[in-house]
Scaffold this active site. Structure first.
Site, PDB file in Angstrom:
ATOM      1  N   LYS A   1       0.842  -1.218   0.000  1.00 17.52           N
ATOM      2  CA  LYS A   1       0.000   0.000   0.000  1.00 17.52           C
ATOM      3  C   LYS A   1       0.873   1.263   0.000  1.00 17.52           C
ATOM      4  O   LYS A   1       0.630   2.188  -0.773  1.00 17.52           O
ATOM      5  CB  LYS A   1      -0.939   0.012   1.228  1.00 17.52           C
ATOM      6  CG  LYS A   1      -1.845  -1.216   1.317  1.00 17.52           C
ATOM      7  CD  LYS A   1      -2.799  -1.132   2.490  1.00 17.52           C
ATOM      8  CE  LYS A   1      -2.137  -1.148   3.853  1.00 17.52           C
ATOM      9  NZ  LYS A   1      -1.427  -2.417   4.170  1.00 17.52           N
TER      10      LYS A   1
ATOM     11  N   ARG B   1      -9.917   0.664   8.466  1.00  9.47           N
ATOM     12  CA  ARG B   1      -9.483  -0.686   8.835  1.00  9.47           C
ATOM     13  C   ARG B   1     -10.529  -1.426   9.640  1.00  9.47           C
ATOM     14  O   ARG B   1     -10.290  -2.574  10.043  1.00  9.47           O
ATOM     15  CB  ARG B   1      -8.234  -0.569   9.677  1.00  9.47           C
ATOM     16  CG  ARG B   1      -6.946  -0.926   8.958  1.00  9.47           C
ATOM     17  CD  ARG B   1      -5.848  -0.579   9.905  1.00  9.47           C
ATOM     18  NE  ARG B   1      -4.688  -1.367   9.790  1.00  9.47           N
ATOM     19  CZ  ARG B   1      -3.583  -0.954   9.182  1.00  9.47           C
ATOM     20  NH1 ARG B   1      -3.558   0.177   8.553  1.00  9.47           N
ATOM     21  NH2 ARG B   1      -2.529  -1.719   9.213  1.00  9.47           N
TER      22      ARG B   1
ATOM     23  N   ARG C   1      11.881  -5.987   5.262  1.00  9.03           N
ATOM     24  CA  ARG C   1      11.846  -4.551   5.546  1.00  9.03           C
ATOM     25  C   ARG C   1      12.348  -4.276   6.972  1.00  9.03           C
ATOM     26  O   ARG C   1      13.043  -3.304   7.219  1.00  9.03           O
ATOM     27  CB  ARG C   1      10.417  -4.014   5.378  1.00  9.03           C
ATOM     28  CG  ARG C   1      10.364  -2.501   5.519  1.00  9.03           C
ATOM     29  CD  ARG C   1       8.971  -1.953   5.337  1.00  9.03           C
ATOM     30  NE  ARG C   1       8.077  -2.438   6.379  1.00  9.03           N
ATOM     31  CZ  ARG C   1       6.785  -2.180   6.424  1.00  9.03           C
ATOM     32  NH1 ARG C   1       6.227  -1.472   5.465  1.00  9.03           N
ATOM     33  NH2 ARG C   1       6.040  -2.632   7.408  1.00  9.03           N
TER      34      ARG C   1
ATOM     35  N   ARG D   1      11.309  -0.320  12.077  1.00 11.45           N
ATOM     36  CA  ARG D   1       9.927  -0.379  12.579  1.00 11.45           C
ATOM     37  C   ARG D   1       9.814  -1.477  13.632  1.00 11.45           C
ATOM     38  O   ARG D   1      10.132  -2.638  13.367  1.00 11.45           O
ATOM     39  CB  ARG D   1       8.960  -0.642  11.415  1.00 11.45           C
ATOM     40  CG  ARG D   1       8.363   0.649  10.878  1.00 11.45           C
ATOM     41  CD  ARG D   1       7.407   0.429   9.757  1.00 11.45           C
ATOM     42  NE  ARG D   1       6.176  -0.247  10.146  1.00 11.45           N
ATOM     43  CZ  ARG D   1       5.085  -0.287   9.409  1.00 11.45           C
ATOM     44  NH1 ARG D   1       5.068   0.334   8.245  1.00 11.45           N
ATOM     45  NH2 ARG D   1       4.021  -0.930   9.811  1.00 11.45           N
TER      46      ARG D   1
ATOM     47  N   ARG E   1      -0.372  -8.895  13.359  1.00  8.57           N
ATOM     48  CA  ARG E   1      -0.971  -7.883  12.467  1.00  8.57           C
ATOM     49  C   ARG E   1      -1.818  -8.559  11.395  1.00  8.57           C
ATOM     50  O   ARG E   1      -2.896  -8.067  11.033  1.00  8.57           O
ATOM     51  CB  ARG E   1       0.136  -7.054  11.817  1.00  8.57           C
ATOM     52  CG  ARG E   1       0.718  -6.017  12.764  1.00  8.57           C
ATOM     53  CD  ARG E   1       2.088  -5.543  12.316  1.00  8.57           C
ATOM     54  NE  ARG E   1       2.097  -4.856  11.043  1.00  8.57           N
ATOM     55  CZ  ARG E   1       3.200  -4.636  10.324  1.00  8.57           C
ATOM     56  NH1 ARG E   1       4.371  -5.053  10.774  1.00  8.57           N
ATOM     57  NH2 ARG E   1       3.127  -4.005   9.191  1.00  8.57           N
TER      58      ARG E   1
HETATM   59  P1  AP5 Z   1       4.732  -1.567   1.866  1.00 11.01           P
HETATM   60  O1  AP5 Z   1       4.470  -0.776   0.648  1.00 11.01           O
HETATM   61  O2  AP5 Z   1       5.341  -0.843   3.036  1.00 11.01           O
HETATM   62  O3  AP5 Z   1       3.407  -2.358   2.320  1.00 11.01           O
HETATM   63  P2  AP5 Z   1       2.187  -1.856   3.177  1.00 11.01           P
HETATM   64  O4  AP5 Z   1       0.993  -2.559   2.666  1.00 11.01           O
HETATM   65  O5  AP5 Z   1       2.151  -0.344   3.192  1.00 11.01           O
HETATM   66  O6  AP5 Z   1       2.660  -2.450   4.577  1.00 11.01           O
HETATM   67  P3  AP5 Z   1       2.613  -1.812   6.012  1.00 11.01           P
HETATM   68  O7  AP5 Z   1       3.378  -2.728   6.923  1.00 11.01           O
HETATM   69  O8  AP5 Z   1       3.086  -0.392   6.025  1.00 11.01           O
HETATM   70  O9  AP5 Z   1       1.109  -1.871   6.270  1.00 11.01           O
HETATM   71  P4  AP5 Z   1       0.358  -2.041   7.574  1.00 11.01           P
HETATM   72  O10 AP5 Z   1      -1.003  -1.952   7.065  1.00 11.01           O
HETATM   73  O11 AP5 Z   1       0.633  -3.211   8.439  1.00 11.01           O
HETATM   74  O12 AP5 Z   1       1.011  -0.867   8.437  1.00 11.01           O
HETATM   75  P5  AP5 Z   1       0.495   0.566   8.822  1.00 11.01           P
HETATM   76  O13 AP5 Z   1       1.665   1.435   8.800  1.00 11.01           O
HETATM   77  O14 AP5 Z   1      -0.706   0.951   8.049  1.00 11.01           O
HETATM   78  O15 AP5 Z   1       5.632  -2.812   1.450  1.00 11.01           O
HETATM   79  C1  AP5 Z   1       6.133  -3.696   2.408  1.00 11.01           C
HETATM   80  C2  AP5 Z   1       7.521  -4.192   1.942  1.00 11.01           C
HETATM   81  O16 AP5 Z   1       7.347  -4.914   0.733  1.00 11.01           O
HETATM   82  C3  AP5 Z   1       8.501  -3.055   1.633  1.00 11.01           C
HETATM   83  O17 AP5 Z   1       9.789  -3.435   2.024  1.00 11.01           O
HETATM   84  C4  AP5 Z   1       8.409  -2.901   0.110  1.00 11.01           C
HETATM   85  O18 AP5 Z   1       9.597  -2.416  -0.434  1.00 11.01           O
HETATM   86  C5  AP5 Z   1       8.115  -4.339  -0.312  1.00 11.01           C
HETATM   87  N1  AP5 Z   1       7.310  -4.406  -1.535  1.00 11.01           N
HETATM   88  C6  AP5 Z   1       6.209  -3.646  -1.835  1.00 11.01           C
HETATM   89  N2  AP5 Z   1       5.727  -4.012  -3.037  1.00 11.01           N
HETATM   90  C7  AP5 Z   1       6.512  -5.024  -3.486  1.00 11.01           C
HETATM   91  C8  AP5 Z   1       6.503  -5.821  -4.681  1.00 11.01           C
HETATM   92  N3  AP5 Z   1       5.591  -5.656  -5.637  1.00 11.01           N
HETATM   93  N4  AP5 Z   1       7.448  -6.770  -4.794  1.00 11.01           N
HETATM   94  C9  AP5 Z   1       8.401  -6.955  -3.826  1.00 11.01           C
HETATM   95  N5  AP5 Z   1       8.471  -6.215  -2.702  1.00 11.01           N
HETATM   96  C10 AP5 Z   1       7.530  -5.270  -2.525  1.00 11.01           C
HETATM   97  O19 AP5 Z   1       0.001   0.296  10.328  1.00 11.01           O
HETATM   98  C11 AP5 Z   1       0.897   0.021  11.380  1.00 11.01           C
HETATM   99  C12 AP5 Z   1       0.123  -0.027  12.685  1.00 11.01           C
HETATM  100  O20 AP5 Z   1      -0.495   1.250  12.961  1.00 11.01           O
HETATM  101  C13 AP5 Z   1      -1.052  -1.042  12.735  1.00 11.01           C
HETATM  102  O21 AP5 Z   1      -0.632  -2.322  13.094  1.00 11.01           O
HETATM  103  C14 AP5 Z   1      -1.959  -0.390  13.801  1.00 11.01           C
HETATM  104  O22 AP5 Z   1      -1.468  -0.638  15.096  1.00 11.01           O
HETATM  105  C15 AP5 Z   1      -1.786   1.103  13.517  1.00 11.01           C
HETATM  106  N6  AP5 Z   1      -2.791   1.608  12.556  1.00 11.01           N
HETATM  107  C16 AP5 Z   1      -2.525   2.125  11.327  1.00 11.01           C
HETATM  108  N7  AP5 Z   1      -3.661   2.503  10.725  1.00 11.01           N
HETATM  109  C17 AP5 Z   1      -4.664   2.189  11.590  1.00 11.01           C
HETATM  110  C18 AP5 Z   1      -6.083   2.321  11.517  1.00 11.01           C
HETATM  111  N8  AP5 Z   1      -6.684   2.845  10.426  1.00 11.01           N
HETATM  112  N9  AP5 Z   1      -6.816   1.889  12.572  1.00 11.01           N
HETATM  113  C19 AP5 Z   1      -6.217   1.388  13.673  1.00 11.01           C
HETATM  114  N10 AP5 Z   1      -4.887   1.227  13.790  1.00 11.01           N
HETATM  115  C20 AP5 Z   1      -4.112   1.637  12.755  1.00 11.01           C
END
Ligand code: AP5
Length: 194
Positions: A14, A89, A128, A134, A145
């Site tokens: 994402k 979410r 990552r 992180r 997660r």
């Molecule tokens: P990346 O692009 O970072 O993936 P992502 O889907 O953004 O993963 P996140 O870990 O950031 O998502 P998340 O939903 O768990 O975390 P968030 O920060 O929202 O890619 C991941 C890796 O893969 C990278 O190394 C990238 O280079 C690689 N990659 C990408 N595409 C690729 C491809 N095509 N091929 C190969 N490699 C690839 O949330 C974190 C925490 O915050 C949650 O656990 C929760 O506690 C809190 N939180 C956030 N939002 C909310 C909400 N709305 N409600 C409640 N709690 C929330």
């Protein structure tokens, strides 16, 4: 105004795809994960509270993230549109977002759901974690997660599907190939600016 939700499990790409979409379509990126991490790094009361949930791989309470989203939208009144990354979410967050946007006489136009097999998600996030710093990119927290995603977040896809707004996109190809698949859907609504 065009508003897009980029949906998918942890590690589905994402954040990576949001960067490309923002550049290509001049949309404003709102990532609740980034906003929360910023609060954590500034040691604000909100950040200190949120960190307890994030470090355990649990969702932060709805009221906290909905409040953050509302302020962020208000800060950019002349946006061409928004890309919501990692939000909504829960069903409650999805309903709250609809109300916020309705108040601004707009809506969610499209939800693109990235589909990536679970072993691939885990591999990406562990990779990552070796460089990102992180605290939630450890195997134990990643597993939590993903569980939290299945339990609380996946129903959001059904919510949007019922309105005919959901499109599934394969997310385990290269970054460029996945972007091309996403762009095919977005181009039906919006012309690229680059
Ligand atoms: P990346 O692009 O970072 O993936 P992502 O889907 O953004 O993963 P996140 O870990 O950031 O998502 P998340 O939903 O768990 O975390 P968030 O920060 O929202 O890619 C991941 C890796 O893969 C990278 O190394 C990238 O280079 C690689 N990659 C990408 N595409 C690729 C491809 N095509 N091929 C190969 N490699 C690839 O949330 C974190 C925490 O915050 C949650 O656990 C929760 O506690 C809190 N939180 C956030 N939002 C909310 C909400 N709305 N409600 C409640 N709690 C929330």
């Amino acid at each position: 105004m065009f508003n897009l939700v980029l949906f998918g499990p942890p590690g589905s790409g994402k954040g990576t795809q949001s960067e490309n979409i923002v550049k290509t379509y001049n949309l404003q990126h709102i990532s609740t994960g980034d906003l929360l991490r910023e609060e954590v790094s500034r040691h604000t009361p909100l950040g200190t509270e949120a960190k307890k949930y994030m470090d355990q791989g649990m969702l932060v309470p709805d009221e906290v993230v909905i409040g953050m989203i509302s302020s962020r939208i208000d800060e950019i009144p002349d946006a061409r549109g928004f890309i919501f990354d990692g939000f909504p979410r829960t069903r409650h967050q999805a309903e709250a977002l609809d109300k916020l946007l309705e108040f601004k006489q707009t809506k969610i136009h499209l939800v693109l759901a990235l589909d990536v097999p679970e072993p691939q998600l885990i591999k990406r996030l562990i990779g990552r974690g070796e460089t990102s710093g992180r605290s939630d990119d450890t195997e134990e927290v990643i597993t939590k997660r993903i569980k939290e995603y299945h339990l609380k977040t996946q129903p959001v896809a059904d919510y949007y599907s019922a309105y005919g707004k959901l499109e599934q996109v394969t997310g385990d190809h290269t970054v460029a190939e996945t972007f091309a698949s996403l762009a095919k859907h977005i181009n039906k609504y919006l012309l690229p600016v680059t």
